[in-house]
Design a protein around this motif. Structure first.
Motif, PDB file in Angstrom:
ATOM      1  N   THR A 335      17.085  30.904 -68.718  1.00 16.28           N
ATOM      2  CA  THR A 335      18.075  31.647 -67.880  1.00 16.28           C
ATOM      3  C   THR A 335      19.102  32.513 -68.629  1.00 16.28           C
ATOM      4  O   THR A 335      19.158  33.574 -68.066  1.00 16.28           O
ATOM      5  CB  THR A 335      18.686  30.571 -67.018  1.00 16.28           C
ATOM      6  N   GLU A 336      19.501  32.203 -69.715  1.00 17.62           N
ATOM      7  CA  GLU A 336      20.501  32.867 -70.433  1.00 17.62           C
ATOM      8  C   GLU A 336      20.172  32.418 -72.112  1.00 17.62           C
ATOM      9  O   GLU A 336      19.546  31.591 -72.438  1.00 17.62           O
ATOM     10  CB  GLU A 336      21.741  32.538 -69.999  1.00 17.62           C
ATOM     11  N   ARG A 337      20.688  33.406 -72.984  1.00 11.53           N
ATOM     12  CA  ARG A 337      20.807  33.300 -74.361  1.00 11.53           C
ATOM     13  C   ARG A 337      21.997  33.415 -74.749  1.00 11.53           C
ATOM     14  O   ARG A 337      22.620  34.484 -74.558  1.00 11.53           O
ATOM     15  CB  ARG A 337      19.680  34.514 -75.178  1.00 11.53           C
ATOM     16  N   ILE A 338      22.579  32.585 -75.642  1.00  8.50           N
ATOM     17  CA  ILE A 338      23.976  32.238 -75.699  1.00  8.50           C
ATOM     18  C   ILE A 338      23.843  31.890 -77.296  1.00  8.50           C
ATOM     19  O   ILE A 338      23.063  31.793 -78.165  1.00  8.50           O
ATOM     20  CB  ILE A 338      24.427  31.080 -75.142  1.00  8.50           C
ATOM     21  N   GLY A 339      25.244  31.809 -77.722  1.00  5.77           N
ATOM     22  CA  GLY A 339      25.685  31.546 -79.200  1.00  5.77           C
ATOM     23  C   GLY A 339      26.096  29.915 -79.185  1.00  5.77           C
ATOM     24  O   GLY A 339      26.616  29.528 -77.873  1.00  5.77           O
ATOM     25  N   VAL A 359      19.684  28.816 -73.659  1.00 10.55           N
ATOM     26  CA  VAL A 359      19.374  28.780 -74.927  1.00 10.55           C
ATOM     27  C   VAL A 359      20.052  29.397 -75.980  1.00 10.55           C
ATOM     28  O   VAL A 359      20.516  30.464 -75.850  1.00 10.55           O
ATOM     29  CB  VAL A 359      17.808  29.453 -75.040  1.00 10.55           C
ATOM     30  N   VAL A 360      20.496  28.497 -76.942  1.00 13.98           N
ATOM     31  CA  VAL A 360      21.382  29.053 -78.368  1.00 13.98           C
ATOM     32  C   VAL A 360      20.303  29.553 -79.093  1.00 13.98           C
ATOM     33  O   VAL A 360      19.347  29.042 -79.632  1.00 13.98           O
ATOM     34  CB  VAL A 360      21.998  27.655 -78.681  1.00 13.98           C
ATOM     35  N   GLU A 361      20.770  30.766 -79.595  1.00 12.81           N
ATOM     36  CA  GLU A 361      19.988  31.482 -80.672  1.00 12.81           C
ATOM     37  C   GLU A 361      21.065  31.539 -81.831  1.00 12.81           C
ATOM     38  O   GLU A 361      21.978  31.698 -81.919  1.00 12.81           O
ATOM     39  CB  GLU A 361      19.688  33.038 -80.059  1.00 12.81           C
TER      40      GLU A 361
END
Length: 362
Positions: A335-339, A359-361
């Motif tokens: 749904t989203e890519r976050i820190g 999802v943490v990148e």
């Protein structure tokens, strides 16, 4: 020599997480240090923070991860430095009674890294599910690393490390969904949506998605549900029977894990049908009282699904291949890519059902 990296730590029940320096030791025999690329935010991480798993604080959170092997310890042959891997929390032993009988997906002696990761003051960390991947690098048992195609999107395939695999496996491995079956899935969050996708992938003729939230029913439709039931204004059992000619579904998957949803699953299945419990109950929950004659008369199977009854070395590469072929839409779960700084906000979104996965990148 040991490395200092950043990681997300939960110090006490209910308190916000913090980003801190952690010490990752050199890998010992049978261990590997993995540079983490991505890690999904799973309900299990929130359960750890809330003290719902155990009270062995401080926890190094994160476990649905993709990474690259950096170094390995003595005796490691299954992976090498530079390999792209998905991490799993059930490294099989190969020696227990389940493994010796050719059923390693039931391994009773799964293991993790022997050495602890620590805070800078030497305090040992408890890694979530033996992984601890909300960190730039983590130490795991080499058997927790499954080599996969490095060209696949890390954020998408890393979700096979826990929730998505649990749902896919509940349908394919535990429920043994076959071509032409009718399948009902109760609860269409991350795990339930994956069960819908698994049933569709297995060739089910009818996949009925059931939830209280219209957004989740919409997500499930995109992943292969042929019918939806809004449980807020429909009797679940009656709705499933109506959609199956009055008979019930061949396989009903309870991805919620509450007494009332399990009872719905029990009565929503056809004669000789299968119930699969993949939603995780709390320790205080009990099976609802039902006439024992109903258990006998309806026949079939009542099953629990542990991690989708998966064998990572078998299932992860296969599912990544299907993703690469366009036959399994893992992108839909991201749904989203976050820190790392956004994890507390991601917990709130997950709690309110606003995302399938953040999802943490790294």
């Amino acid at each position: 020599m040991p490395q200092t990296v950043r990681g997300v730590v939960a110090h006490a029940k209910g308190e916000p997480v913090s980003i801190e320096n952690i010490i990752v030791p050199d890998p010992g025999p049978g261990e590997a240090v993995v540079r983490v690329l991505t890690c999904g935010v799973c309900h299990t991480d929130l359960h750890y923070r809330e003290g719902g798993i155990n009270d062995e604080f401080p926890f190094l959170l994160g476990h649905e991860a993709t990474g690259e092997v950096e170094t390995v310890g003595d005796g490691v042959t299954e992976v090498s430095p530079g390999d792209r891997v998905i991490l799993n929390w059930r490294a099989v032993c190969g020696q227990c009674r389940a493994c010796r009988r050719g059923r390693p997906w039931y391994c009773f002696e799964t293991h993790n890294a022997a050495q602890p990761m620590t805070l800078e003051d030497g305090t040992a960390l408890s890694p979530a599910l033996g992984i601890g991947a909300f960190a730039e690098k983590t130490l795991v048992a080499a058997g927790q690393c499954t080599k996969v195609d490095p060209t696949a999107d890390a954020a998408a395939v890393g979700l096979l490390g826990c929730g998505v695999m649990a749902g896919l496996g509940a349908a394919i491995n535990t429920g043994h969904v076959e071509r032409g079956d009718t399948v009902a899935v109760i609860g269409c969050g991350g795990v339930g949506a994956a069960a819908v996708a698994g049933a569709a992938l297995a060739g089910a003729a009818k996949v009925i998605a059931i939830d209280l939230d219209p957004r989740k029913l919409e997500w499930a439709t995109g992943l292969g549900a042929t019918h939806t039931v809004d449980a807020s204004d429909h009797d679940v059992v009656e709705a499933v029977q109506e959609l199956t000619g009055g008979f019930g579904a061949d396989v009903v998957i309870d991805a919620v894990g509450r007494p009332e949803t399990w009872k719905q699953a029990f009565y929503a299945r056809d004669l000789a049908g299968t119930v699969v419990l993949v939603g995780v109950p709390t320790p205080d929950m009990t099976v609802p009282q039902m006439p024992l004659i109903d258990v006998f008369a309806r026949g079939g199977s009542l099953k629990s699904s542990w991690y989708g009854d998966c064998l990572p070395s078998r299932d992860f590469p296969m599912l990544v291949d299907l993703y690469q072929q366009g036959r399994l839409d893992l992108d839909a779960f991201v749904t989203e890519r976050i820190g790392m700084d956004d994890i507390e906000a991601a917990f709130a979104k997950m709690h309110h059902g606003d995302v399938l996965r953040s999802v943490v990148e790294l």
